[in-house]
Enzyme design. Structure first.
Site, PDB file in Angstrom:
ATOM      1  N   ASP A 137      36.551   2.332  29.570  1.00 21.33           N
ATOM      2  CA  ASP A 137      35.610   2.977  30.949  1.00 21.33           C
ATOM      3  C   ASP A 137      34.163   3.339  29.549  1.00 21.33           C
ATOM      4  OD1 ASP A 137      33.787   4.756  32.513  1.00 21.33           O
ATOM      5  OD2 ASP A 137      34.823   6.508  32.103  1.00 21.33           O
TER       6      ASP A 137
ATOM      7  N   GLU B  76      27.592   1.306  -1.083  1.00 21.75           N
ATOM      8  CA  GLU B  76      28.283   2.871  -2.273  1.00 21.75           C
ATOM      9  C   GLU B  76      28.529   3.772  -1.749  1.00 21.75           C
ATOM     10  OE1 GLU B  76      25.631   3.394  -6.136  1.00 21.75           O
ATOM     11  OE2 GLU B  76      24.693   1.838  -6.168  1.00 21.75           O
TER      12      GLU B  76
ATOM     13  N   GLU C 141      29.214   7.807  -0.985  1.00 25.93           N
ATOM     14  CA  GLU C 141      29.408   8.752  -2.078  1.00 25.93           C
ATOM     15  C   GLU C 141      30.410   9.630  -0.504  1.00 25.93           C
ATOM     16  OE1 GLU C 141      25.628   8.731  -5.200  1.00 25.93           O
ATOM     17  OE2 GLU C 141      25.330   9.556  -3.474  1.00 25.93           O
TER      18      GLU C 141
ATOM     19  N   GLU D 120      32.048  11.485  -8.592  1.00 28.90           N
ATOM     20  CA  GLU D 120      30.272  11.682  -8.584  1.00 28.90           C
ATOM     21  C   GLU D 120      29.742  13.428  -9.511  1.00 28.90           C
ATOM     22  OE1 GLU D 120      27.675  10.983  -8.616  1.00 28.90           O
ATOM     23  OE2 GLU D 120      27.488   9.134  -7.878  1.00 28.90           O
TER      24      GLU D 120
ATOM     25  N   GLU E  54      32.751   9.042  -5.324  1.00 23.91           N
ATOM     26  CA  GLU E  54      32.380   7.895  -4.969  1.00 23.91           C
ATOM     27  C   GLU E  54      32.775   6.434  -5.465  1.00 23.91           C
ATOM     28  OE1 GLU E  54      28.713   4.718  -6.930  1.00 23.91           O
ATOM     29  OE2 GLU E  54      27.964   6.952  -6.463  1.00 23.91           O
TER      30      GLU E  54
ATOM     31  N   HIS F 223      24.056   3.974  -0.942  1.00 19.61           N
ATOM     32  CA  HIS F 223      23.037   3.110  -1.204  1.00 19.61           C
ATOM     33  C   HIS F 223      23.462   1.761  -1.481  1.00 19.61           C
ATOM     34  CE1 HIS F 223      22.637   6.298  -4.854  1.00 19.61           C
ATOM     35  NE2 HIS F 223      21.893   7.060  -3.432  1.00 19.61           N
TER      36      HIS F 223
ATOM     37  N   ARG G  93      15.732   5.533 -10.349  1.00 19.48           N
ATOM     38  CA  ARG G  93      16.644   5.824  -8.821  1.00 19.48           C
ATOM     39  C   ARG G  93      16.083   7.227  -8.618  1.00 19.48           C
ATOM     40  NH1 ARG G  93      20.536   3.947 -12.871  1.00 19.48           N
ATOM     41  NH2 ARG G  93      22.706   3.343 -11.827  1.00 19.48           N
TER      42      ARG G  93
ATOM     43  N   GLU H 259      18.553  -2.831  -4.575  1.00 19.57           N
ATOM     44  CA  GLU H 259      19.094  -1.403  -4.201  1.00 19.57           C
ATOM     45  C   GLU H 259      18.280  -0.366  -3.373  1.00 19.57           C
ATOM     46  OE1 GLU H 259      21.949   2.356  -5.620  1.00 19.57           O
ATOM     47  OE2 GLU H 259      20.359   1.308  -6.974  1.00 19.57           O
TER      48      GLU H 259
ATOM     49  N   ARG I  95      18.195   2.728  -1.602  1.00 25.09           N
ATOM     50  CA  ARG I  95      18.041   3.663  -1.673  1.00 25.09           C
ATOM     51  C   ARG I  95      18.188   5.491  -0.377  1.00 25.09           C
ATOM     52  NH1 ARG I  95      20.790   5.007  -6.932  1.00 25.09           N
ATOM     53  NH2 ARG I  95      20.112   7.152  -6.718  1.00 25.09           N
TER      54      ARG I  95
END
Length: 466
Positions: free
Chosen positions: A55, A133, A135, A208, A216, A265, A336, A355, A357
């Site tokens: 459904d 990654e 977390e 982490e 992580e 990330h 970062r 990457e 982030r």
């Protein structure tokens, strides 16, 4: 693989593990799984040719007057599910119209498939590879209540200060901490073994920064659809293993005020013939023209992307200063706080990557990965050159440099407004449709409305005694 081969492969798995049931998992627009279970005694070609009816109106996909949909299992996703008492094989399903020859246009897996096909045709045989990654937090006790007369949340972690264990982690000092202060190393080891059994490649795991049980894990690279499936599987495994061990897991971006939030990330690159199309050893940071254009496309459509990569109200409470979270849409090597980081340890022809982030795990991975890929391909297709890399601390840059970059959206509404204005890059080859984008905006706007109308404990703290 033809239908007969799929049935043979499934029957062999059933025989090998003595499975009693087949569990079929399928995804809604939010990015949440639903499931139904069938007895192995009814397995046959019809499972892969006719499928099982569901459904669609109960999942928000269709109206109640015409809600019929069908799910078709993908044999390539089959795994022995470790969370059932009786031996069970789980498979992830595609969603089709009741006539299975027609894919359901809002099925997240269908959108991911279209996106991969578009890439292959646009960048001649290239594959987009993703590595997220994860977390997340693990709590020993959780209380959540949302009632007209009672609203609260309470989180307890044996890792927090002053628990009397003598092995507590100080506030914001959990990064790569070791046992006994790292109370969840065995949990992560058990999780790693379970993921390995399900053929999910794991690179590493660690504690982490967050002192109250932040973890992580990072996966190896896979193509878009495969990795989006694995994102769903990882979240399923983490939550169920936590439940089995009497604790609670959350991927919520900001569960604790004034503590590190949890992102997802995303490392990604375009690959062809075993090499990264983002690599050029003669260029600054070894980033090729293709890579720079890909970054340019992401930055150009950056605010609209957040509607899919950061699709919750809570997402934007993570994107604040001092927590290694992006505040501006810029790119930089090893930084970062950048929206796009160029890892300085992966400058070689096989591994050169970027990457992204900002994103977090409240995203529907099929939609967020597809949107990221389409934004990058937009940059390649329209020859958008990314600005020069920012070197060093962004806040210390001259004002003329900082003015070249937009701030990330400050809230979900701002991201949705950007998506309303700027979604042409998603519409190529009808991969995302106006109906899908409008449905997404409506879905997420209703969350904003619900939270804005709710009464929070903070309001009582501020205003009760006025």
């Amino acid at each position: 693989m033809n239908i007969s081969e799929s049935v043979d492969r499934l029957n062999k798995m059933i025989e090998d593990v003595g499975a009693s049931f087949i569990d079929l998992k399928f995804c809604d627009l939010y990015g949440r799984w639903h499931h139904l279970t069938i007895d192995t005694s009814i397995i046959g070609e019809k499972l892969f040719t006719v499928g099982i009816g569901i459904d669609g109106s109960s999942m928000g996909y269709k109206s109640i007057e015409s809600g019929d949909l069908t799910i078709i299992p993908d044999i390539n996703t089959a795994f022995v599910d470790p969370f059932y008492d009786l031996p069970t094989i789980s498979m992830i399903c595609d969603i089709t119209e009741s006539s299975i020859e027609k894919p359901f246009h809002l099925d997240p897996r269908f959108i991911a498939r279209k996106c991969e096909s578009y890439l292959s045709n646009t960048v001649n045989g290239a594959t987009a590879l993703f590595s997220p990654e994860f977390e997340f937090y693990l709590f020993d006790e959780v209380e959540i209540a949302v009632k007209p007369h009672y609203s609260c949340f309470s989180l307890l972690s044996l890792e927090e200060d002053e628990t009397g264990r003598g092995a507590d982690i100080r506030h914001q000092e959990g990064y790569h901490h070791i046992p006994p202060a790292d109370a969840f190393n065995n949990f992560r080891n058990n999780l790693s073994m379970m993921l390995k059994e399900a053929n999910i490649p794991l690179k590493y795991h660690h504690h982490e920064v967050g002192a109250m049980g932040q973890q992580e894990i990072e996966l190896g690279f896979l193509p878009l659809l495969n990795m989006a499936d694995n994102v769903m599987l990882v979240k399923y495994f983490v939550r169920n293993l936590a439940y089995k061990e009497g604790i609670s897991a959350t991927f919520m971006p900001k569960p604790i005020q004034n503590a590190s939030g949890s992102g997802m990330h995303i490392h990604l690159y375009l690959e062809k013939d075993g090499n990264s199309l983002f690599y050029d050893g003669s260029k600054p940071s070894c980033l090729s023209d293709t890579g720079m254009k890909y970054i340019g496309g992401i930055l150009k459509n950056g605010k609209a992307l957040f509607a899919f990569t950061n699709p919750s109200v809570n997402s934007y409470k993570r994107l604040c200063p001092h927590y290694e979270a992006p505040e501006y849409l810029f790119h930089s090597e090893a930084n970062r706080t950048a929206a796009i980081r160029i890892p300085s340890y992966a400058k070689n022809p096989q591994e050169m990557r970027i990457e992204y982030r900002p994103s977090d795990a409240t995203a529907n991975p099929y939609l967020s990965f597809s949107a990221l890929l389409l934004a990058g391909l937009y940059g390649i297709r329209t020859d958008i050159q990314a600005p020069d890399l920012v070197v060093g601390d962004f806040e210390s840059q001259p004002s003329k440099v900082k003015k070249r970059f937009d701030r990330v959206p400050s809230n979900l509404k701002e991201a949705l407004d950007a998506l309303k204005r700027e979604h042409e890059f998603l519409m190529v080859d009808n991969i995302f449709t106006e109906e899908l984008i409008n449905a997404w905006i409506l879905l997420k706007s209703s969350e904003i409305d619900m939270i804005e109308k709710g009464i929070s404990p903070m309001e009582f703290y501020l205003y009760y005694d006025t």
